[in-house]
Design an enzyme around this catalytic site. Structure first.
Site, mmCIF file in Angstrom:
data_model
loop_
_atom_site.group_PDB
_atom_site.id
_atom_site.type_symbol
_atom_site.label_atom_id
_atom_site.label_comp_id
_atom_site.label_asym_id
_atom_site.label_seq_id
_atom_site.Cartn_x
_atom_site.Cartn_y
_atom_site.Cartn_z
ATOM 1 N N LYS A 1 -10.031 3.320 9.011
ATOM 2 C CA LYS A 1 -9.967 4.782 8.889
ATOM 3 C C LYS A 1 -10.723 5.331 7.678
ATOM 4 O O LYS A 1 -11.283 6.419 7.739
ATOM 5 C CB LYS A 1 -8.507 5.248 8.812
ATOM 6 C CG LYS A 1 -7.793 5.271 10.149
ATOM 7 C CD LYS A 1 -6.398 5.886 10.003
ATOM 8 C CE LYS A 1 -5.644 5.812 11.316
ATOM 9 N NZ LYS A 1 -4.276 6.348 11.221
ATOM 10 N N ASP B 1 -4.337 13.034 12.669
ATOM 11 C CA ASP B 1 -2.996 12.683 12.176
ATOM 12 C C ASP B 1 -2.376 13.876 11.432
ATOM 13 O O ASP B 1 -1.158 14.045 11.416
ATOM 14 C CB ASP B 1 -3.060 11.495 11.206
ATOM 15 C CG ASP B 1 -3.248 10.159 11.920
ATOM 16 O OD1 ASP B 1 -2.950 10.066 13.124
ATOM 17 O OD2 ASP B 1 -3.703 9.199 11.255
HETATM 18 P P1 NDP Z 1 -2.140 1.184 5.879
HETATM 19 O O1 NDP Z 1 -2.432 -0.251 6.132
HETATM 20 O O2 NDP Z 1 -3.235 2.098 5.452
HETATM 21 O O3 NDP Z 1 -0.951 1.291 4.786
HETATM 22 C C1 NDP Z 1 0.188 0.462 4.860
HETATM 23 C C2 NDP Z 1 1.242 0.946 3.867
HETATM 24 O O4 NDP Z 1 2.422 0.140 4.026
HETATM 25 C C3 NDP Z 1 0.809 0.774 2.415
HETATM 26 O O5 NDP Z 1 1.396 1.807 1.655
HETATM 27 C C4 NDP Z 1 1.397 -0.593 2.040
HETATM 28 O O6 NDP Z 1 1.631 -0.745 0.662
HETATM 29 C C5 NDP Z 1 2.724 -0.521 2.776
HETATM 30 N N1 NDP Z 1 3.292 -1.828 3.063
HETATM 31 C C6 NDP Z 1 2.925 -2.673 4.056
HETATM 32 N N2 NDP Z 1 3.696 -3.780 4.020
HETATM 33 C C7 NDP Z 1 4.555 -3.636 2.980
HETATM 34 C C8 NDP Z 1 5.598 -4.440 2.428
HETATM 35 N N3 NDP Z 1 5.916 -5.621 2.952
HETATM 36 N N4 NDP Z 1 6.294 -3.949 1.378
HETATM 37 C C9 NDP Z 1 6.000 -2.746 0.851
HETATM 38 N N5 NDP Z 1 4.999 -1.931 1.327
HETATM 39 C C10 NDP Z 1 4.305 -2.380 2.373
HETATM 40 O O7 NDP Z 1 -1.452 1.710 7.215
HETATM 41 P P2 NDP Z 1 -1.255 3.214 7.731
HETATM 42 O O8 NDP Z 1 -0.995 4.113 6.583
HETATM 43 O O9 NDP Z 1 -2.339 3.582 8.662
HETATM 44 O O10 NDP Z 1 0.074 3.023 8.606
HETATM 45 C C11 NDP Z 1 1.357 2.837 8.003
HETATM 46 C C12 NDP Z 1 2.437 2.938 9.085
HETATM 47 O O11 NDP Z 1 2.447 4.258 9.628
HETATM 48 C C13 NDP Z 1 2.190 1.986 10.264
HETATM 49 O O12 NDP Z 1 3.429 1.492 10.681
HETATM 50 C C14 NDP Z 1 1.584 2.889 11.321
HETATM 51 O O13 NDP Z 1 1.887 2.442 12.611
HETATM 52 C C15 NDP Z 1 2.286 4.212 11.031
HETATM 53 N N6 NDP Z 1 1.463 5.375 11.458
HETATM 54 C C16 NDP Z 1 1.958 6.170 12.449
HETATM 55 C C17 NDP Z 1 1.275 7.281 12.860
HETATM 56 C C18 NDP Z 1 1.856 8.137 13.949
HETATM 57 O O14 NDP Z 1 1.095 8.861 14.605
HETATM 58 N N7 NDP Z 1 3.152 8.095 14.162
HETATM 59 C C19 NDP Z 1 -0.023 7.667 12.264
HETATM 60 C C20 NDP Z 1 -0.457 6.769 11.203
HETATM 61 C C21 NDP Z 1 0.271 5.661 10.830
HETATM 62 P P3 NDP Z 1 0.485 -1.387 -0.304
HETATM 63 O O15 NDP Z 1 -0.534 -0.296 -0.520
HETATM 64 O O16 NDP Z 1 1.228 -1.721 -1.544
HETATM 65 O O17 NDP Z 1 -0.072 -2.572 0.431
#
Ligand code: NDP
Length: 294
Positions: free
Chosen positions: A66, A102
């Protein structure tokens, strides 16, 4: 000629977006096919160049592309520019336009969550990825006065805050270290809690302990299922919503951009419900989708 729309991600598994968009094309008799393209970051530039061909209506872009796709488009909309993330591409001749639907999806989800109450002004956001960027931008546009971002890696939360520096100059947007006592103190002041991490997607864990959820909180989880966080929040008396509304409405906005037609929301919703009943939990190919990949 059958038109093509593609979802570009890595990995991309069986996807809710595919089910919902194909249902929309079929419902309106649009001769188009929604395809899943698994492409690595190294293949991204070449893949995006391919989309300039006539047969493409456009694309969706998902994890992990993205943000990487931004420099590859010819023009960005205000939402894409402001968030620094693109989830939808359209084609104007041989030029590609980057959009972020989004943001529109989150607005519908937030409005439904708040319902008839006055729009709150304080929120806590968990996460600092692409989803969190759309959420934070949506909250800024909605007039929130204090938004606190917690992220596992604090520096990414700080980068997000810096990114929004100018558009958030009038309000208090800050990143804080993920410590339970700080979270608890911030939640006590907030009215809205959004989980934009992927915690709870692949397993049944919650990002925060149930004890710090107060009954007056409005809790939105971007994940498309009843996560542990949402179950804990409902048990504590909070108002809750999962990510389905945001997913549906980001998809509807993308559909309209590709076709110029109002999206057949009911058909898209039905297709989503059916795919979820089949066990699909992911819009794209994040962890959690693997059980139904294929
Ligand atoms: P990214 O990969 O860009 O970000 C992931 C986020 O989750 C980061 O903040 C990361 O933290 C955190 N994270 C992941 N694993 C862990 C862990 N084990 N412990 C703590 N923090 C964790 O993904 P997106 O932002 O695109 O997506 C995030 C979620 O939102 C997904 O589940 C996705 O499906 C959902 N989503 C839903 C949408 C909808 O339309 N409903 C739209 C967009 C997203 P760190 O930076 O520290 O790694």
């Amino acid at each position: 000629m059958t038109k093509r729309v593609v979802l570009i991600g890595h990995p991309v598994a069986h996807s809710l977006s595919g089910a919902m968009q194909q249902a929309a094309f079929d419902h309106l008799g649009v001769d188009a096919r929604y395809e899943l393209w698994d492409r690595t970051p190294a293949q991204l530039a070449e893949t995006i160049a391919e989309l300039r061909g006539e047969e493409f209506l456009g694309a969706n872009v998902t994890i992990p592309h993205k943000e990487r796709v931004v420099p590859l488009v010819d023009r960005q909309t205000e939402e894409a520019h402001a968030t620094g993330a693109v989830n939808t591409l359209t084609r104007e001749g041989r030029k590609l336009v980057g959009h972020n639907t989004d943001v529109a999806g989150f607005k519908v989800a937030l409005d439904r969550l708040v319902g008839r109450q006055k729009m709150p002004r304080q929120a806590v956001v968990l996460g600092a990825g692409g989803g969190a960027r759309a959420v934070v931008y949506g909250l800024i546009r909605e007039g929130f006065q204090r938004v606190v971002v917690f992220n596992r890696h604090l520096h990414r939360g700080e980068q997000l805050v810096k990114h929004f520096g100018r558009s958030a100059a009038h309000m208090d947007l800050r990143a804080m270290p993920w410590h339970e006592s700080i979270l608890e103190a911030e939640l006590a002041k907030a009215k809205v809690l959004v989980n934009a991490t992927s915690i709870g997607l692949g397993d049944d864990s919650s990002p925060i302990p149930a004890e710090i959820l107060m009954p007056e909180l409005l809790v939105l989880d971007l994940i498309y299922k009843q996560t542990r966080l949402l179950r804990d929040a409902a048990a504590a008396g909070c108002t809750t919503a999962d990510g389905e509304t945001m997913l549906l409405h980001q998809g509807a906005a993308a559909f309209t951009l590709w076709t110029g037609e109002p999206a057949p929301i009911d058909s898209m919703h039905e297709a989503l419900t059916a795919a979820r009943a089949d066990g699909v939990t992911s819009a794209e190919g994040e962890p959690g989708a693997s059980a139904v990949a294929g």
